[in-house]
Design a protein around this motif. Structure first.
Motif, short mmCIF file in Angstrom:
data_model
loop_
_atom_site.label_atom_id
_atom_site.label_comp_id
_atom_site.label_asym_id
_atom_site.label_seq_id
_atom_site.Cartn_x
_atom_site.Cartn_y
_atom_site.Cartn_z
N GLY A 1 13.07 -4.03 -2.44
CA GLY A 1 12.49 -4.18 -3.76
C GLY A 1 11.06 -4.68 -3.78
O GLY A 1 10.24 -4.20 -4.55
N GLY A 2 10.73 -5.66 -2.95
CA GLY A 2 9.39 -6.21 -2.94
C GLY A 2 8.34 -5.22 -2.48
O GLY A 2 7.14 -5.40 -2.74
N ASN A 3 8.77 -4.15 -1.79
CA ASN A 3 7.85 -3.11 -1.34
C ASN A 3 7.87 -1.87 -2.24
O ASN A 3 6.94 -1.06 -2.17
CB ASN A 3 8.21 -2.66 0.08
CG ASN A 3 8.20 -3.78 1.08
OD1 ASN A 3 7.38 -4.69 1.00
ND2 ASN A 3 9.12 -3.73 2.05
N LEU B 1 6.27 -2.67 -10.29
CA LEU B 1 5.78 -3.60 -11.30
C LEU B 1 5.94 -5.06 -10.92
O LEU B 1 5.49 -5.94 -11.66
CB LEU B 1 6.49 -3.33 -12.64
CG LEU B 1 5.89 -2.20 -13.47
CD1 LEU B 1 6.17 -0.83 -12.85
CD2 LEU B 1 6.41 -2.23 -14.88
N LYS B 2 6.56 -5.33 -9.77
CA LYS B 2 6.76 -6.73 -9.38
C LYS B 2 5.52 -7.25 -8.64
O LYS B 2 4.44 -7.30 -9.19
CB LYS B 2 8.04 -6.87 -8.56
CG LYS B 2 8.54 -8.31 -8.57
CD LYS B 2 9.99 -8.43 -8.28
CE LYS B 2 10.45 -9.87 -8.42
NZ LYS B 2 10.31 -10.44 -9.77
N GLU C 1 7.95 -9.87 -17.06
CA GLU C 1 9.26 -9.30 -16.73
C GLU C 1 10.28 -9.63 -17.81
O GLU C 1 10.07 -10.48 -18.66
CB GLU C 1 9.73 -9.83 -15.38
CG GLU C 1 8.72 -9.58 -14.27
CD GLU C 1 9.23 -10.01 -12.91
OE1 GLU C 1 9.35 -9.14 -12.03
OE2 GLU C 1 9.50 -11.20 -12.72
N ILE C 2 11.43 -8.95 -17.69
CA ILE C 2 12.54 -9.25 -18.61
C ILE C 2 13.85 -9.31 -17.82
O ILE C 2 14.93 -9.17 -18.37
CB ILE C 2 12.58 -8.21 -19.75
CG1 ILE C 2 13.32 -8.75 -20.97
CG2 ILE C 2 13.15 -6.88 -19.27
CD1 ILE C 2 13.15 -7.92 -22.21
N GLY C 3 13.71 -9.54 -16.52
CA GLY C 3 14.88 -9.65 -15.65
C GLY C 3 14.55 -10.51 -14.45
O GLY C 3 13.44 -11.02 -14.30
N VAL C 4 15.55 -10.69 -13.58
CA VAL C 4 15.43 -11.54 -12.40
C VAL C 4 15.78 -10.73 -11.16
O VAL C 4 16.83 -10.08 -11.11
CB VAL C 4 16.37 -12.77 -12.49
CG1 VAL C 4 16.30 -13.61 -11.22
CG2 VAL C 4 16.02 -13.61 -13.72
#
Length: 626
Positions: free
Chosen positions: A227-229, A233-234, A310-313
């Motif tokens: 996910g981090g890659n 949008l993160k 964001e709107i999530g974790v």
């Protein structure tokens, strides 16, 4: 090459889109967007293109396809799925990530690459990479839709798992693109997971590349799923928004946003920046939650307001258990839309992760395939049931401590900003800076954190990490600090800046605080924002008085707080603090753009500490300053 004519754009788009998908895209009257998508289609050569409008039907399509193609595996609990990344693709790939800069430019502490060279390599890797697949195009808003804080973004990917994450973590904003039309300015993200193995994991990890093109406000990511890659949008977007913030005079930060409940129902909002494994998530969950990871901060009529982009974790799951993390644990156990990554699927179709407070299963399936207790990797190292960086993705709306203002387009007024790190022997548990300038220089820009076994490098070493944001900077550090100082100059009601340290130890290596004590520090900070408690003036800032903490420990934890503990915890360790100033001075003296005022503030602190040391000695009890 970007298509140059309207006819060429139409030809490329119609060649891969159904009439319905083409209609959806053309509803957005933005020729720049059409060109960008046509260019991506021409480069990646997908079989088809899906335009995600964010409708319930479209969101359901993405969820369903993620399962049908094997990128996610459904679990027994309704709404729960598991995704497995490659064993070699389990974290942010620092070595494969670079900021693209023209003409051989360089930035201190930041991995950079020549822009022309990087784009050429990326275009080569992306050429035809989506053959046989569906290209997904999603439209999102970083921040509440219609907010002056918000930034629009477009994500292109061939991974249903990635877009499923985006749909949970961010506000879908197809309607906002339609509304703004030609006025819409947007960040661009292109991702491909590349060739997959039999477990549907990215296969060509040696060709994994994540390049951030600042000039084009575009991020390219290929041959990775973690996910981090891959979730554009993160933290990938953070590099782009930091640069935009520098240009426009606001702050894009690696911070939580929470509301802390004070006396008589009062709520005071704080943001907070902590490096990994320093207490960020646990602190965020003690308040009324607005966000756990990222924040946009702007000057509105002289006061700081903040929104969560964001709107999530997307959180680390290791160690989450019902005793220490009841709110998160409850969310992860109930029927709800949750994506787990790199945990263990048990034989009964549930999930298991390290430290969840249950007995370890005998066998199951994890990111390495079939797993059994005692399984080892090719080097003979034990493979745990779940990876130390295993994650969960869930909507903020699943948390019962969600603050009602979480989606307020005007943001919330920030009363305090907290910076914390793992510090075994130097900083007191909580300190308030004298003012904005002092806090930026001596707390935020001087942040250090002890490495742990879960962080790359040697455990115990101190890692310099200003504002807990060093990994994500896309601008020169000296310019970043200058922008912070200028931002404060424009405020008539600047937030108070606090430093916290939950990890102070005694000479025997035992922690001087319990995990619950941070509740007390938060309450002290909340009251300090409203000037309801006094404080002791020390060379490094304001620290709590014993009688105030004694009352707060009774009120918050129903516990007696001993004077002996206070004296140990809040002693000013002058020699250690002077050694830290020397380390920080050396780092910034090698950055030509560091503002002169930075060194002046640091020198003022050095003189105060030297005077105190000469008067009282090396380790100074707090009572000496009363």
């Amino acid at each position: 090459m970007v298509p140059s004519t309207t006819d060429e754009v139409e030809r490329l788009l119609r060649s891969k889109m159904s009439d319905e998908m083409y209609r959806r895209l053309m509803n957005i009257n933005n020729p720049e967007l059409h060109k960008f998508i046509a260019w991506a289609v021409d480069l990646c050569k997908p079989n088809s293109v899906f335009i995600n409008t964010g409708s319930p039907e479209d969101l359901d399509y993405i969820r369903r396809r993620a399962i049908e193609v094997g990128e996610e595996i459904p679990l027994k609990t309704p709404g729960h799925t598991v995704h497995f990344d490659s064993p070699y693709d389990q974290a942010r790939a620092r070595e494969d990530t670079a900021i693209l800069l023209p003409n051989g430019q360089r930035l201190p502490f930041i991995r950079t690459k020549d822009r022309d060279e990087g784009l050429k390599e990326m275009y080569s890797l992306l050429d035809g990479i989506m053959k046989g697949r569906e290209m997904l195009v999603g439209f999102y808003s970083l921040g509440p839709k219609g907010s002056p804080f918000s930034i629009l973004a477009v994500q292109i990917t061939d991974s249903y798992y990635v877009m499923h994450n985006e749909n949970i973590l961010y506000r879908t904003a197809y309607d906002e693109f339609v509304r703004q039309g030609e006025r819409a300015r947007f960040l661009k993200f292109i991702h491909s997971q590349g060739e997959l193995n039999e477990m549907k994991q990215s296969k060509n990890i040696k060709q994994r590349r994540i390049y951030i093109d600042l000039l084009g406000e575009t991020v390219y990511s290929v041959n990775t799923q973690y996910g981090g890659n891959s979730i554009g949008l993160k933290k990938l977007a953070l590099r782009l928004t930091i640069k935009r913030a520098m240009e426009e005079g606001w702050l894009s930060e690696h911070m939580f946003i929470i509301g802390v409940e004070g006396p008589n129902g009062r709520v005071t909002y704080f943001t907070g920046a902590f490096p990994s494994y320093s207490g960020k998530t646990s602190t965020a969950m003690l308040g009324r939650l607005i966000g756990d990871d990222l924040a946009f901060l702007g000057n509105v009529n002289g006061e700081v307001r903040a929104v969560n982009p964001e709107i999530g974790v997307f959180g680390i799951i290791e160690g989450i258990n019902p005793i220490d993390d009841p709110l998160i644990y409850e969310v992860l156990m109930k029927p709800n839309e949750v994506i787990f990554s790199n945990v263990l699927i048990t034989e009964d179709g549930e999930v298991y992760w390290n430290g969840m407070g249950k007995p370890e299963p005998e066998r199951g399936i994890n990111y390495t395939g079939k797993w059994w207790r005692g399984k080892t990797d090719e080097k003979g190292n034990p493979i745990p049931p779940s990876h130390p960086n295993a994650r969960f993705t869930v909507s903020l709306k699943a948390f019962k401590n969600l603050d009602p203002a979480y989606d307020d387009p005007n943001g919330v007024v920030v009363g305090g900003i907290i910076f914390g790190g793992r510090d075994p022997d130097t900083l007191v548990p909580v300190v308030e800076s004298f003012n904005w300038e002092h806090g930026v220089v001596t707390i935020a820009a001087s942040l250090e954190s002890e490495r742990t076994a879960a962080v790359i490098g040697k455990p115990g070493e101190r890692e310099f990490n200003p504002m807990a944001n060093l990994d994500f900077l896309s601008v020169d550090l000296g310019i970043y600090i200058t922008n912070y100082l200028k931002f404060g100059e424009g405020l008539t009601k600047p937030p108070k800046i606090f430093g916290v340290n939950y990890f102070l130890r005694d000479e025997q290596g035992s922690f001087l605080n319990s995990k619950e004590d941070k509740r007390v520090w938060l309450q002290w900070m909340e009251r300090r924002v409203h000037n309801e408690l006094g404080a002791i003036t020390t060379p490094i800032g304001y620290i709590p008085r014993y009688e105030d903490l004694k009352a707060l420990f009774r009120e918050v934890l129903n516990r007696e707080y001993r004077l002996e503990d206070y004296t140990k915890q809040f002693a000013i360790r002058a020699t250690k603090l002077l050694e830290k100033i020397d380390r920080i001075w050396k780092i910034y003296s090698e950055i030509p753009t560091t503002p002169r005022r930075f060194f002046e503030v640091l020198e003022e602190q050095r003189r105060r500490l030297l005077d105190a040391k000469n008067k009282y000695g090396d380790v100074i009890p707090p009572q000496k300053f009363e």
